[in-house]
Design a protein around this motif. Structure first.
Motif, mmCIF file in Angstrom:
data_model
loop_
_atom_site.group_PDB
_atom_site.id
_atom_site.type_symbol
_atom_site.label_atom_id
_atom_site.label_comp_id
_atom_site.label_asym_id
_atom_site.label_seq_id
_atom_site.Cartn_x
_atom_site.Cartn_y
_atom_site.Cartn_z
ATOM 1 N N GLN A 93 0.955 -0.957 -0.081
ATOM 2 C CA GLN A 93 -0.246 0.012 0.161
ATOM 3 C C GLN A 93 1.122 1.114 -0.440
ATOM 4 O O GLN A 93 0.382 2.638 -0.300
ATOM 5 C CB GLN A 93 -0.719 0.673 1.137
ATOM 6 N N SER A 94 2.180 1.236 0.831
ATOM 7 C CA SER A 94 2.617 2.203 0.629
ATOM 8 C C SER A 94 4.081 2.506 -1.195
ATOM 9 O O SER A 94 3.868 3.461 -1.140
ATOM 10 C CB SER A 94 3.921 2.039 2.386
ATOM 11 N N GLU A 95 3.701 1.466 -1.891
ATOM 12 C CA GLU A 95 4.701 1.604 -2.264
ATOM 13 C C GLU A 95 2.821 2.532 -3.737
ATOM 14 O O GLU A 95 3.794 2.561 -4.512
ATOM 15 C CB GLU A 95 4.971 0.265 -3.209
ATOM 16 N N ASN A 96 2.537 1.705 -3.498
ATOM 17 C CA ASN A 96 1.257 1.984 -4.064
ATOM 18 C C ASN A 96 -0.103 3.355 -3.624
ATOM 19 O O ASN A 96 -1.467 2.690 -3.675
ATOM 20 C CB ASN A 96 0.260 1.083 -4.698
ATOM 21 N N ILE A 97 0.666 4.033 -3.487
ATOM 22 C CA ILE A 97 0.311 5.172 -1.994
ATOM 23 C C ILE A 97 -1.076 5.993 -2.661
ATOM 24 O O ILE A 97 -2.475 6.133 -2.448
ATOM 25 C CB ILE A 97 0.336 5.882 -1.348
ATOM 26 N N SER A 101 -4.985 4.582 -2.275
ATOM 27 C CA SER A 101 -5.959 5.741 -1.207
ATOM 28 C C SER A 101 -7.207 6.288 -2.103
ATOM 29 O O SER A 101 -8.443 6.088 -1.040
ATOM 30 C CB SER A 101 -4.716 7.513 -1.752
ATOM 31 N N PHE A 102 -7.295 6.415 -3.066
ATOM 32 C CA PHE A 102 -8.252 6.331 -4.499
ATOM 33 C C PHE A 102 -9.373 4.604 -3.806
ATOM 34 O O PHE A 102 -10.572 5.337 -3.858
ATOM 35 C CB PHE A 102 -7.970 6.235 -6.432
ATOM 36 N N PRO A 161 -4.727 4.961 7.238
ATOM 37 C CA PRO A 161 -3.252 5.712 7.042
ATOM 38 C C PRO A 161 -3.262 6.391 5.515
ATOM 39 O O PRO A 161 -3.563 7.346 5.577
ATOM 40 C CB PRO A 161 -2.530 5.358 6.731
ATOM 41 N N TYR A 162 -4.147 5.567 4.581
ATOM 42 C CA TYR A 162 -4.359 5.252 3.199
ATOM 43 C C TYR A 162 -5.474 5.650 2.934
ATOM 44 O O TYR A 162 -5.576 6.968 1.072
ATOM 45 C CB TYR A 162 -3.814 3.669 2.860
ATOM 46 N N MET A 163 -6.366 6.223 3.860
ATOM 47 C CA MET A 163 -7.811 6.432 3.382
ATOM 48 C C MET A 163 -8.510 8.026 3.898
ATOM 49 O O MET A 163 -8.394 8.612 3.549
ATOM 50 C CB MET A 163 -8.734 6.148 3.771
ATOM 51 N N ASN A 164 -6.897 8.162 4.777
ATOM 52 C CA ASN A 164 -6.790 9.669 5.037
ATOM 53 C C ASN A 164 -5.423 10.498 4.836
ATOM 54 O O ASN A 164 -4.445 10.566 6.324
ATOM 55 C CB ASN A 164 -7.359 9.549 6.424
#
Length: 210
Positions: A93-97, A101-102, A161-164
């Motif tokens: 998820q961090s690599e494809n933030i 997120s989208f 962390p990835y939603m916000n």
């Protein structure tokens, strides 16, 4: 047709969907950023909903494959298996933030594609998490808990962390795409696993190989 046009279209779509929202992005906007004509988007994806579906599938195919790969080592222990899944998913998820997120924002909407994702990929995810928790209970690695509520807590830790991302950056001054965040956050989730989930009872003999 432009070489690597498909990849350029996907990259442009993810960027624009993430910054402007799906409804606020047009096919022309995507074509312009990808430096292709609109016919190339029609050729590869038919239309904007087709492109949206591809983005979802692209994300969840890789997401679930990481869970499946880690789950193959379940006989080493439920805790070890869960920690590996968490590490792999946080890194992915961090690599494809931007894509992450989208996708998570769009998943909050009630739509046909979201219902399809829930009935396939997210049910698979639930299956694996439920199996890990059940094995952990059986092997006395985890204290007894309500599995649906454990899944809620785990999913919240994985997604928040990835939603916000705007909140993370503007309020907390934390950047989820940086390696430091990944390392620090993974330690905190592992602490949740160790302190909230894990039991002090000895593991049953033969139940898991450590």
């Amino acid at each position: 047709m432009k070489p690597n046009a498909k990849d350029a279209i996907v990259k442009a779509a993810i960027s624009l969907f993430n910054s402007n929202g799906y409804s606020g992005t047009s096919i022309r906007d995507i074509a312009s950023l990808a430096k292709v004509n609109t016919a190339a988007i029609a050729y590869h994806f038919h239309n904007k909903p087709g492109l949206l579906e591809y983005c979802f599938m692209h994300f969840f195919e890789q997401y679930i494959s990481k869970i499946e790969e880690a789950f193959a080592s379940i006989d080493r222990g439920a805790k070890e298996c869960l920690k590996r899944i968490v590490a792999d998913l946080i890194h992915y998820q961090s690599e494809n933030i931007h894509l992450t997120s989208f996708v998570y924002r769009e998943m909050s909407m009630d739509s046909q594609i979201v219902r399809e994702i829930m009935s396939t990929y997210l049910l698979k995810e639930k299956y694996y998490f439920q199996n890990i928790f059940e094995r952990g209970f059986e092997w006395n690695e985890f204290r007894p808990h309500s599995i649906p509520y454990l899944i809620i807590q785990l999913k919240s830790l994985l997604m928040m962390p990835y939603m916000n991302t705007q909140y993370m950056r503007e309020v907390l001054y934390i950047f989820p795409n940086e390696p430091f965040f990944e390392q620090k956050y993974l330690k905190d989730i592992n602490l949740w696993i160790d302190k909230t989930l894990c039991s002090d009872l000895p593991i049953k003999k033969g139940a898991a190989l450590k």
